[in-house]
Scaffold this motif. Sequence first.
Motif, short mmCIF file in Angstrom:
data_model
loop_
_atom_site.label_atom_id
_atom_site.label_comp_id
_atom_site.label_asym_id
_atom_site.label_seq_id
_atom_site.Cartn_x
_atom_site.Cartn_y
_atom_site.Cartn_z
N ARG A 20 28.53 42.83 104.60
CA ARG A 20 27.85 41.56 104.31
C ARG A 20 28.78 40.50 103.72
NH1 ARG A 20 22.12 44.07 102.40
NH2 ARG A 20 21.64 44.87 104.48
N ALA A 21 29.79 40.92 102.99
CA ALA A 21 30.73 39.94 102.42
C ALA A 21 31.46 39.19 103.53
CB ALA A 21 31.73 40.64 101.52
N HIS A 22 31.48 39.76 104.74
CA HIS A 22 32.20 39.17 105.87
C HIS A 22 31.26 38.51 106.89
CE1 HIS A 22 35.43 41.40 104.12
NE2 HIS A 22 34.80 42.53 104.32
N ALA A 23 29.96 38.56 106.61
CA ALA A 23 28.97 37.99 107.52
C ALA A 23 28.75 36.51 107.20
CB ALA A 23 27.65 38.74 107.38
N PRO A 24 28.30 35.73 108.17
CA PRO A 24 27.97 34.33 107.87
C PRO A 24 26.96 34.27 106.72
CG PRO A 24 27.81 34.75 110.22
CD PRO A 24 27.99 36.09 109.55
N GLU A 25 27.26 33.46 105.73
CA GLU A 25 26.39 33.29 104.56
C GLU A 25 26.09 34.61 103.86
OE1 GLU A 25 22.94 30.89 105.53
OE2 GLU A 25 24.11 29.82 107.06
N GLN A 26 26.92 35.62 104.06
CA GLN A 26 26.74 36.96 103.49
C GLN A 26 25.34 37.50 103.76
OE1 GLN A 26 28.08 36.77 99.39
NE2 GLN A 26 30.20 36.58 100.04
N ALA A 27 24.84 37.19 104.95
CA ALA A 27 23.47 37.53 105.33
C ALA A 27 23.30 39.01 105.64
CB ALA A 27 23.07 36.70 106.55
N ALA A 28 22.07 39.49 105.48
CA ALA A 28 21.72 40.86 105.82
C ALA A 28 21.49 41.03 107.32
CB ALA A 28 20.48 41.29 105.05
N ALA A 29 21.40 39.92 108.03
CA ALA A 29 21.22 39.95 109.48
C ALA A 29 21.98 38.77 110.07
CB ALA A 29 19.74 39.86 109.83
N ALA A 30 22.45 38.97 111.29
CA ALA A 30 23.20 37.93 111.98
C ALA A 30 22.84 37.94 113.45
CB ALA A 30 24.71 38.13 111.79
N SER A 31 23.37 36.96 114.17
CA SER A 31 23.14 36.89 115.61
C SER A 31 24.43 36.50 116.30
CB SER A 31 22.06 35.85 115.94
OG SER A 31 22.52 34.55 115.63
N ILE A 32 24.53 36.90 117.57
CA ILE A 32 25.64 36.47 118.42
C ILE A 32 25.03 35.94 119.71
CG2 ILE A 32 26.01 38.81 119.33
CD1 ILE A 32 29.04 38.02 119.54
N CYS A 33 25.54 34.83 120.17
CA CYS A 33 25.03 34.23 121.39
C CYS A 33 25.72 34.86 122.60
CB CYS A 33 25.28 32.72 121.37
SG CYS A 33 24.72 31.92 122.90
N PRO A 34 24.96 35.37 123.56
CA PRO A 34 25.56 35.97 124.74
C PRO A 34 26.13 34.96 125.73
CG PRO A 34 23.18 36.12 124.87
CD PRO A 34 23.51 35.51 123.54
N HIS A 35 26.05 33.69 125.39
CA HIS A 35 26.63 32.65 126.25
C HIS A 35 27.87 32.02 125.62
CE1 HIS A 35 26.86 29.53 129.26
NE2 HIS A 35 26.88 28.62 128.31
N CYS A 36 27.74 31.55 124.36
CA CYS A 36 28.85 30.82 123.74
C CYS A 36 29.56 31.61 122.64
CB CYS A 36 28.38 29.46 123.22
SG CYS A 36 27.33 29.53 121.76
N LEU A 37 29.11 32.83 122.36
CA LEU A 37 29.70 33.72 121.36
C LEU A 37 29.61 33.20 119.93
CD1 LEU A 37 32.90 35.10 123.18
CD2 LEU A 37 30.63 36.14 123.00
N ALA A 38 28.74 32.24 119.67
CA ALA A 38 28.53 31.77 118.29
C ALA A 38 27.88 32.88 117.48
CB ALA A 38 27.66 30.53 118.28
#
Length: 147
Positions: A20-38
């Motif tokens: 979590r320390a390395h996740a965006p906003e130290q979030a407990a959940a994240a997402s990755i876009c299968p088109h733009c990889l955001a």
Amino acid sequence: MTCPRCDTVVVTFPVLEALRAHAPEQAAAASICPHCLAVDAVDGGGVADTDEDAATAGDAAPEFDRVHESFPSGDGGVAFALLIGTLPSIALNKASARALREHAEREGVDTALAFDRLIEAVREAELVPGFDLERRVHQLDSLLDGH
């Protein structure tokens, strides 16, 4: 849930507490876009309960194969997805990138091969990241391997 950059349905995933320390906003959940990889933080309601027993979770496993058929799965896939999230600002995220790559590799992910396959998908226009993936992967390798 859709990507705020390209309006594609994203792949959501729980983030292990150790990452979590390395996740965006130290979030407990994240997402990755299968088109733009955001890679972005997800508010609490976007992912199945991370404490749910894996045997009963069924469809709760992240659908990383929607990003690319060769995308790593499991905990290694989570670390790899978060590693992709460090690439747009790799110089500022060197410590996180190192920790995420090491975690992915401990989980059995060949990160070099996984990146090669994603770069090939970009060349074939299957993926259209908002950054130069090949150049950022080269920078990642230079930063982490070029003592």
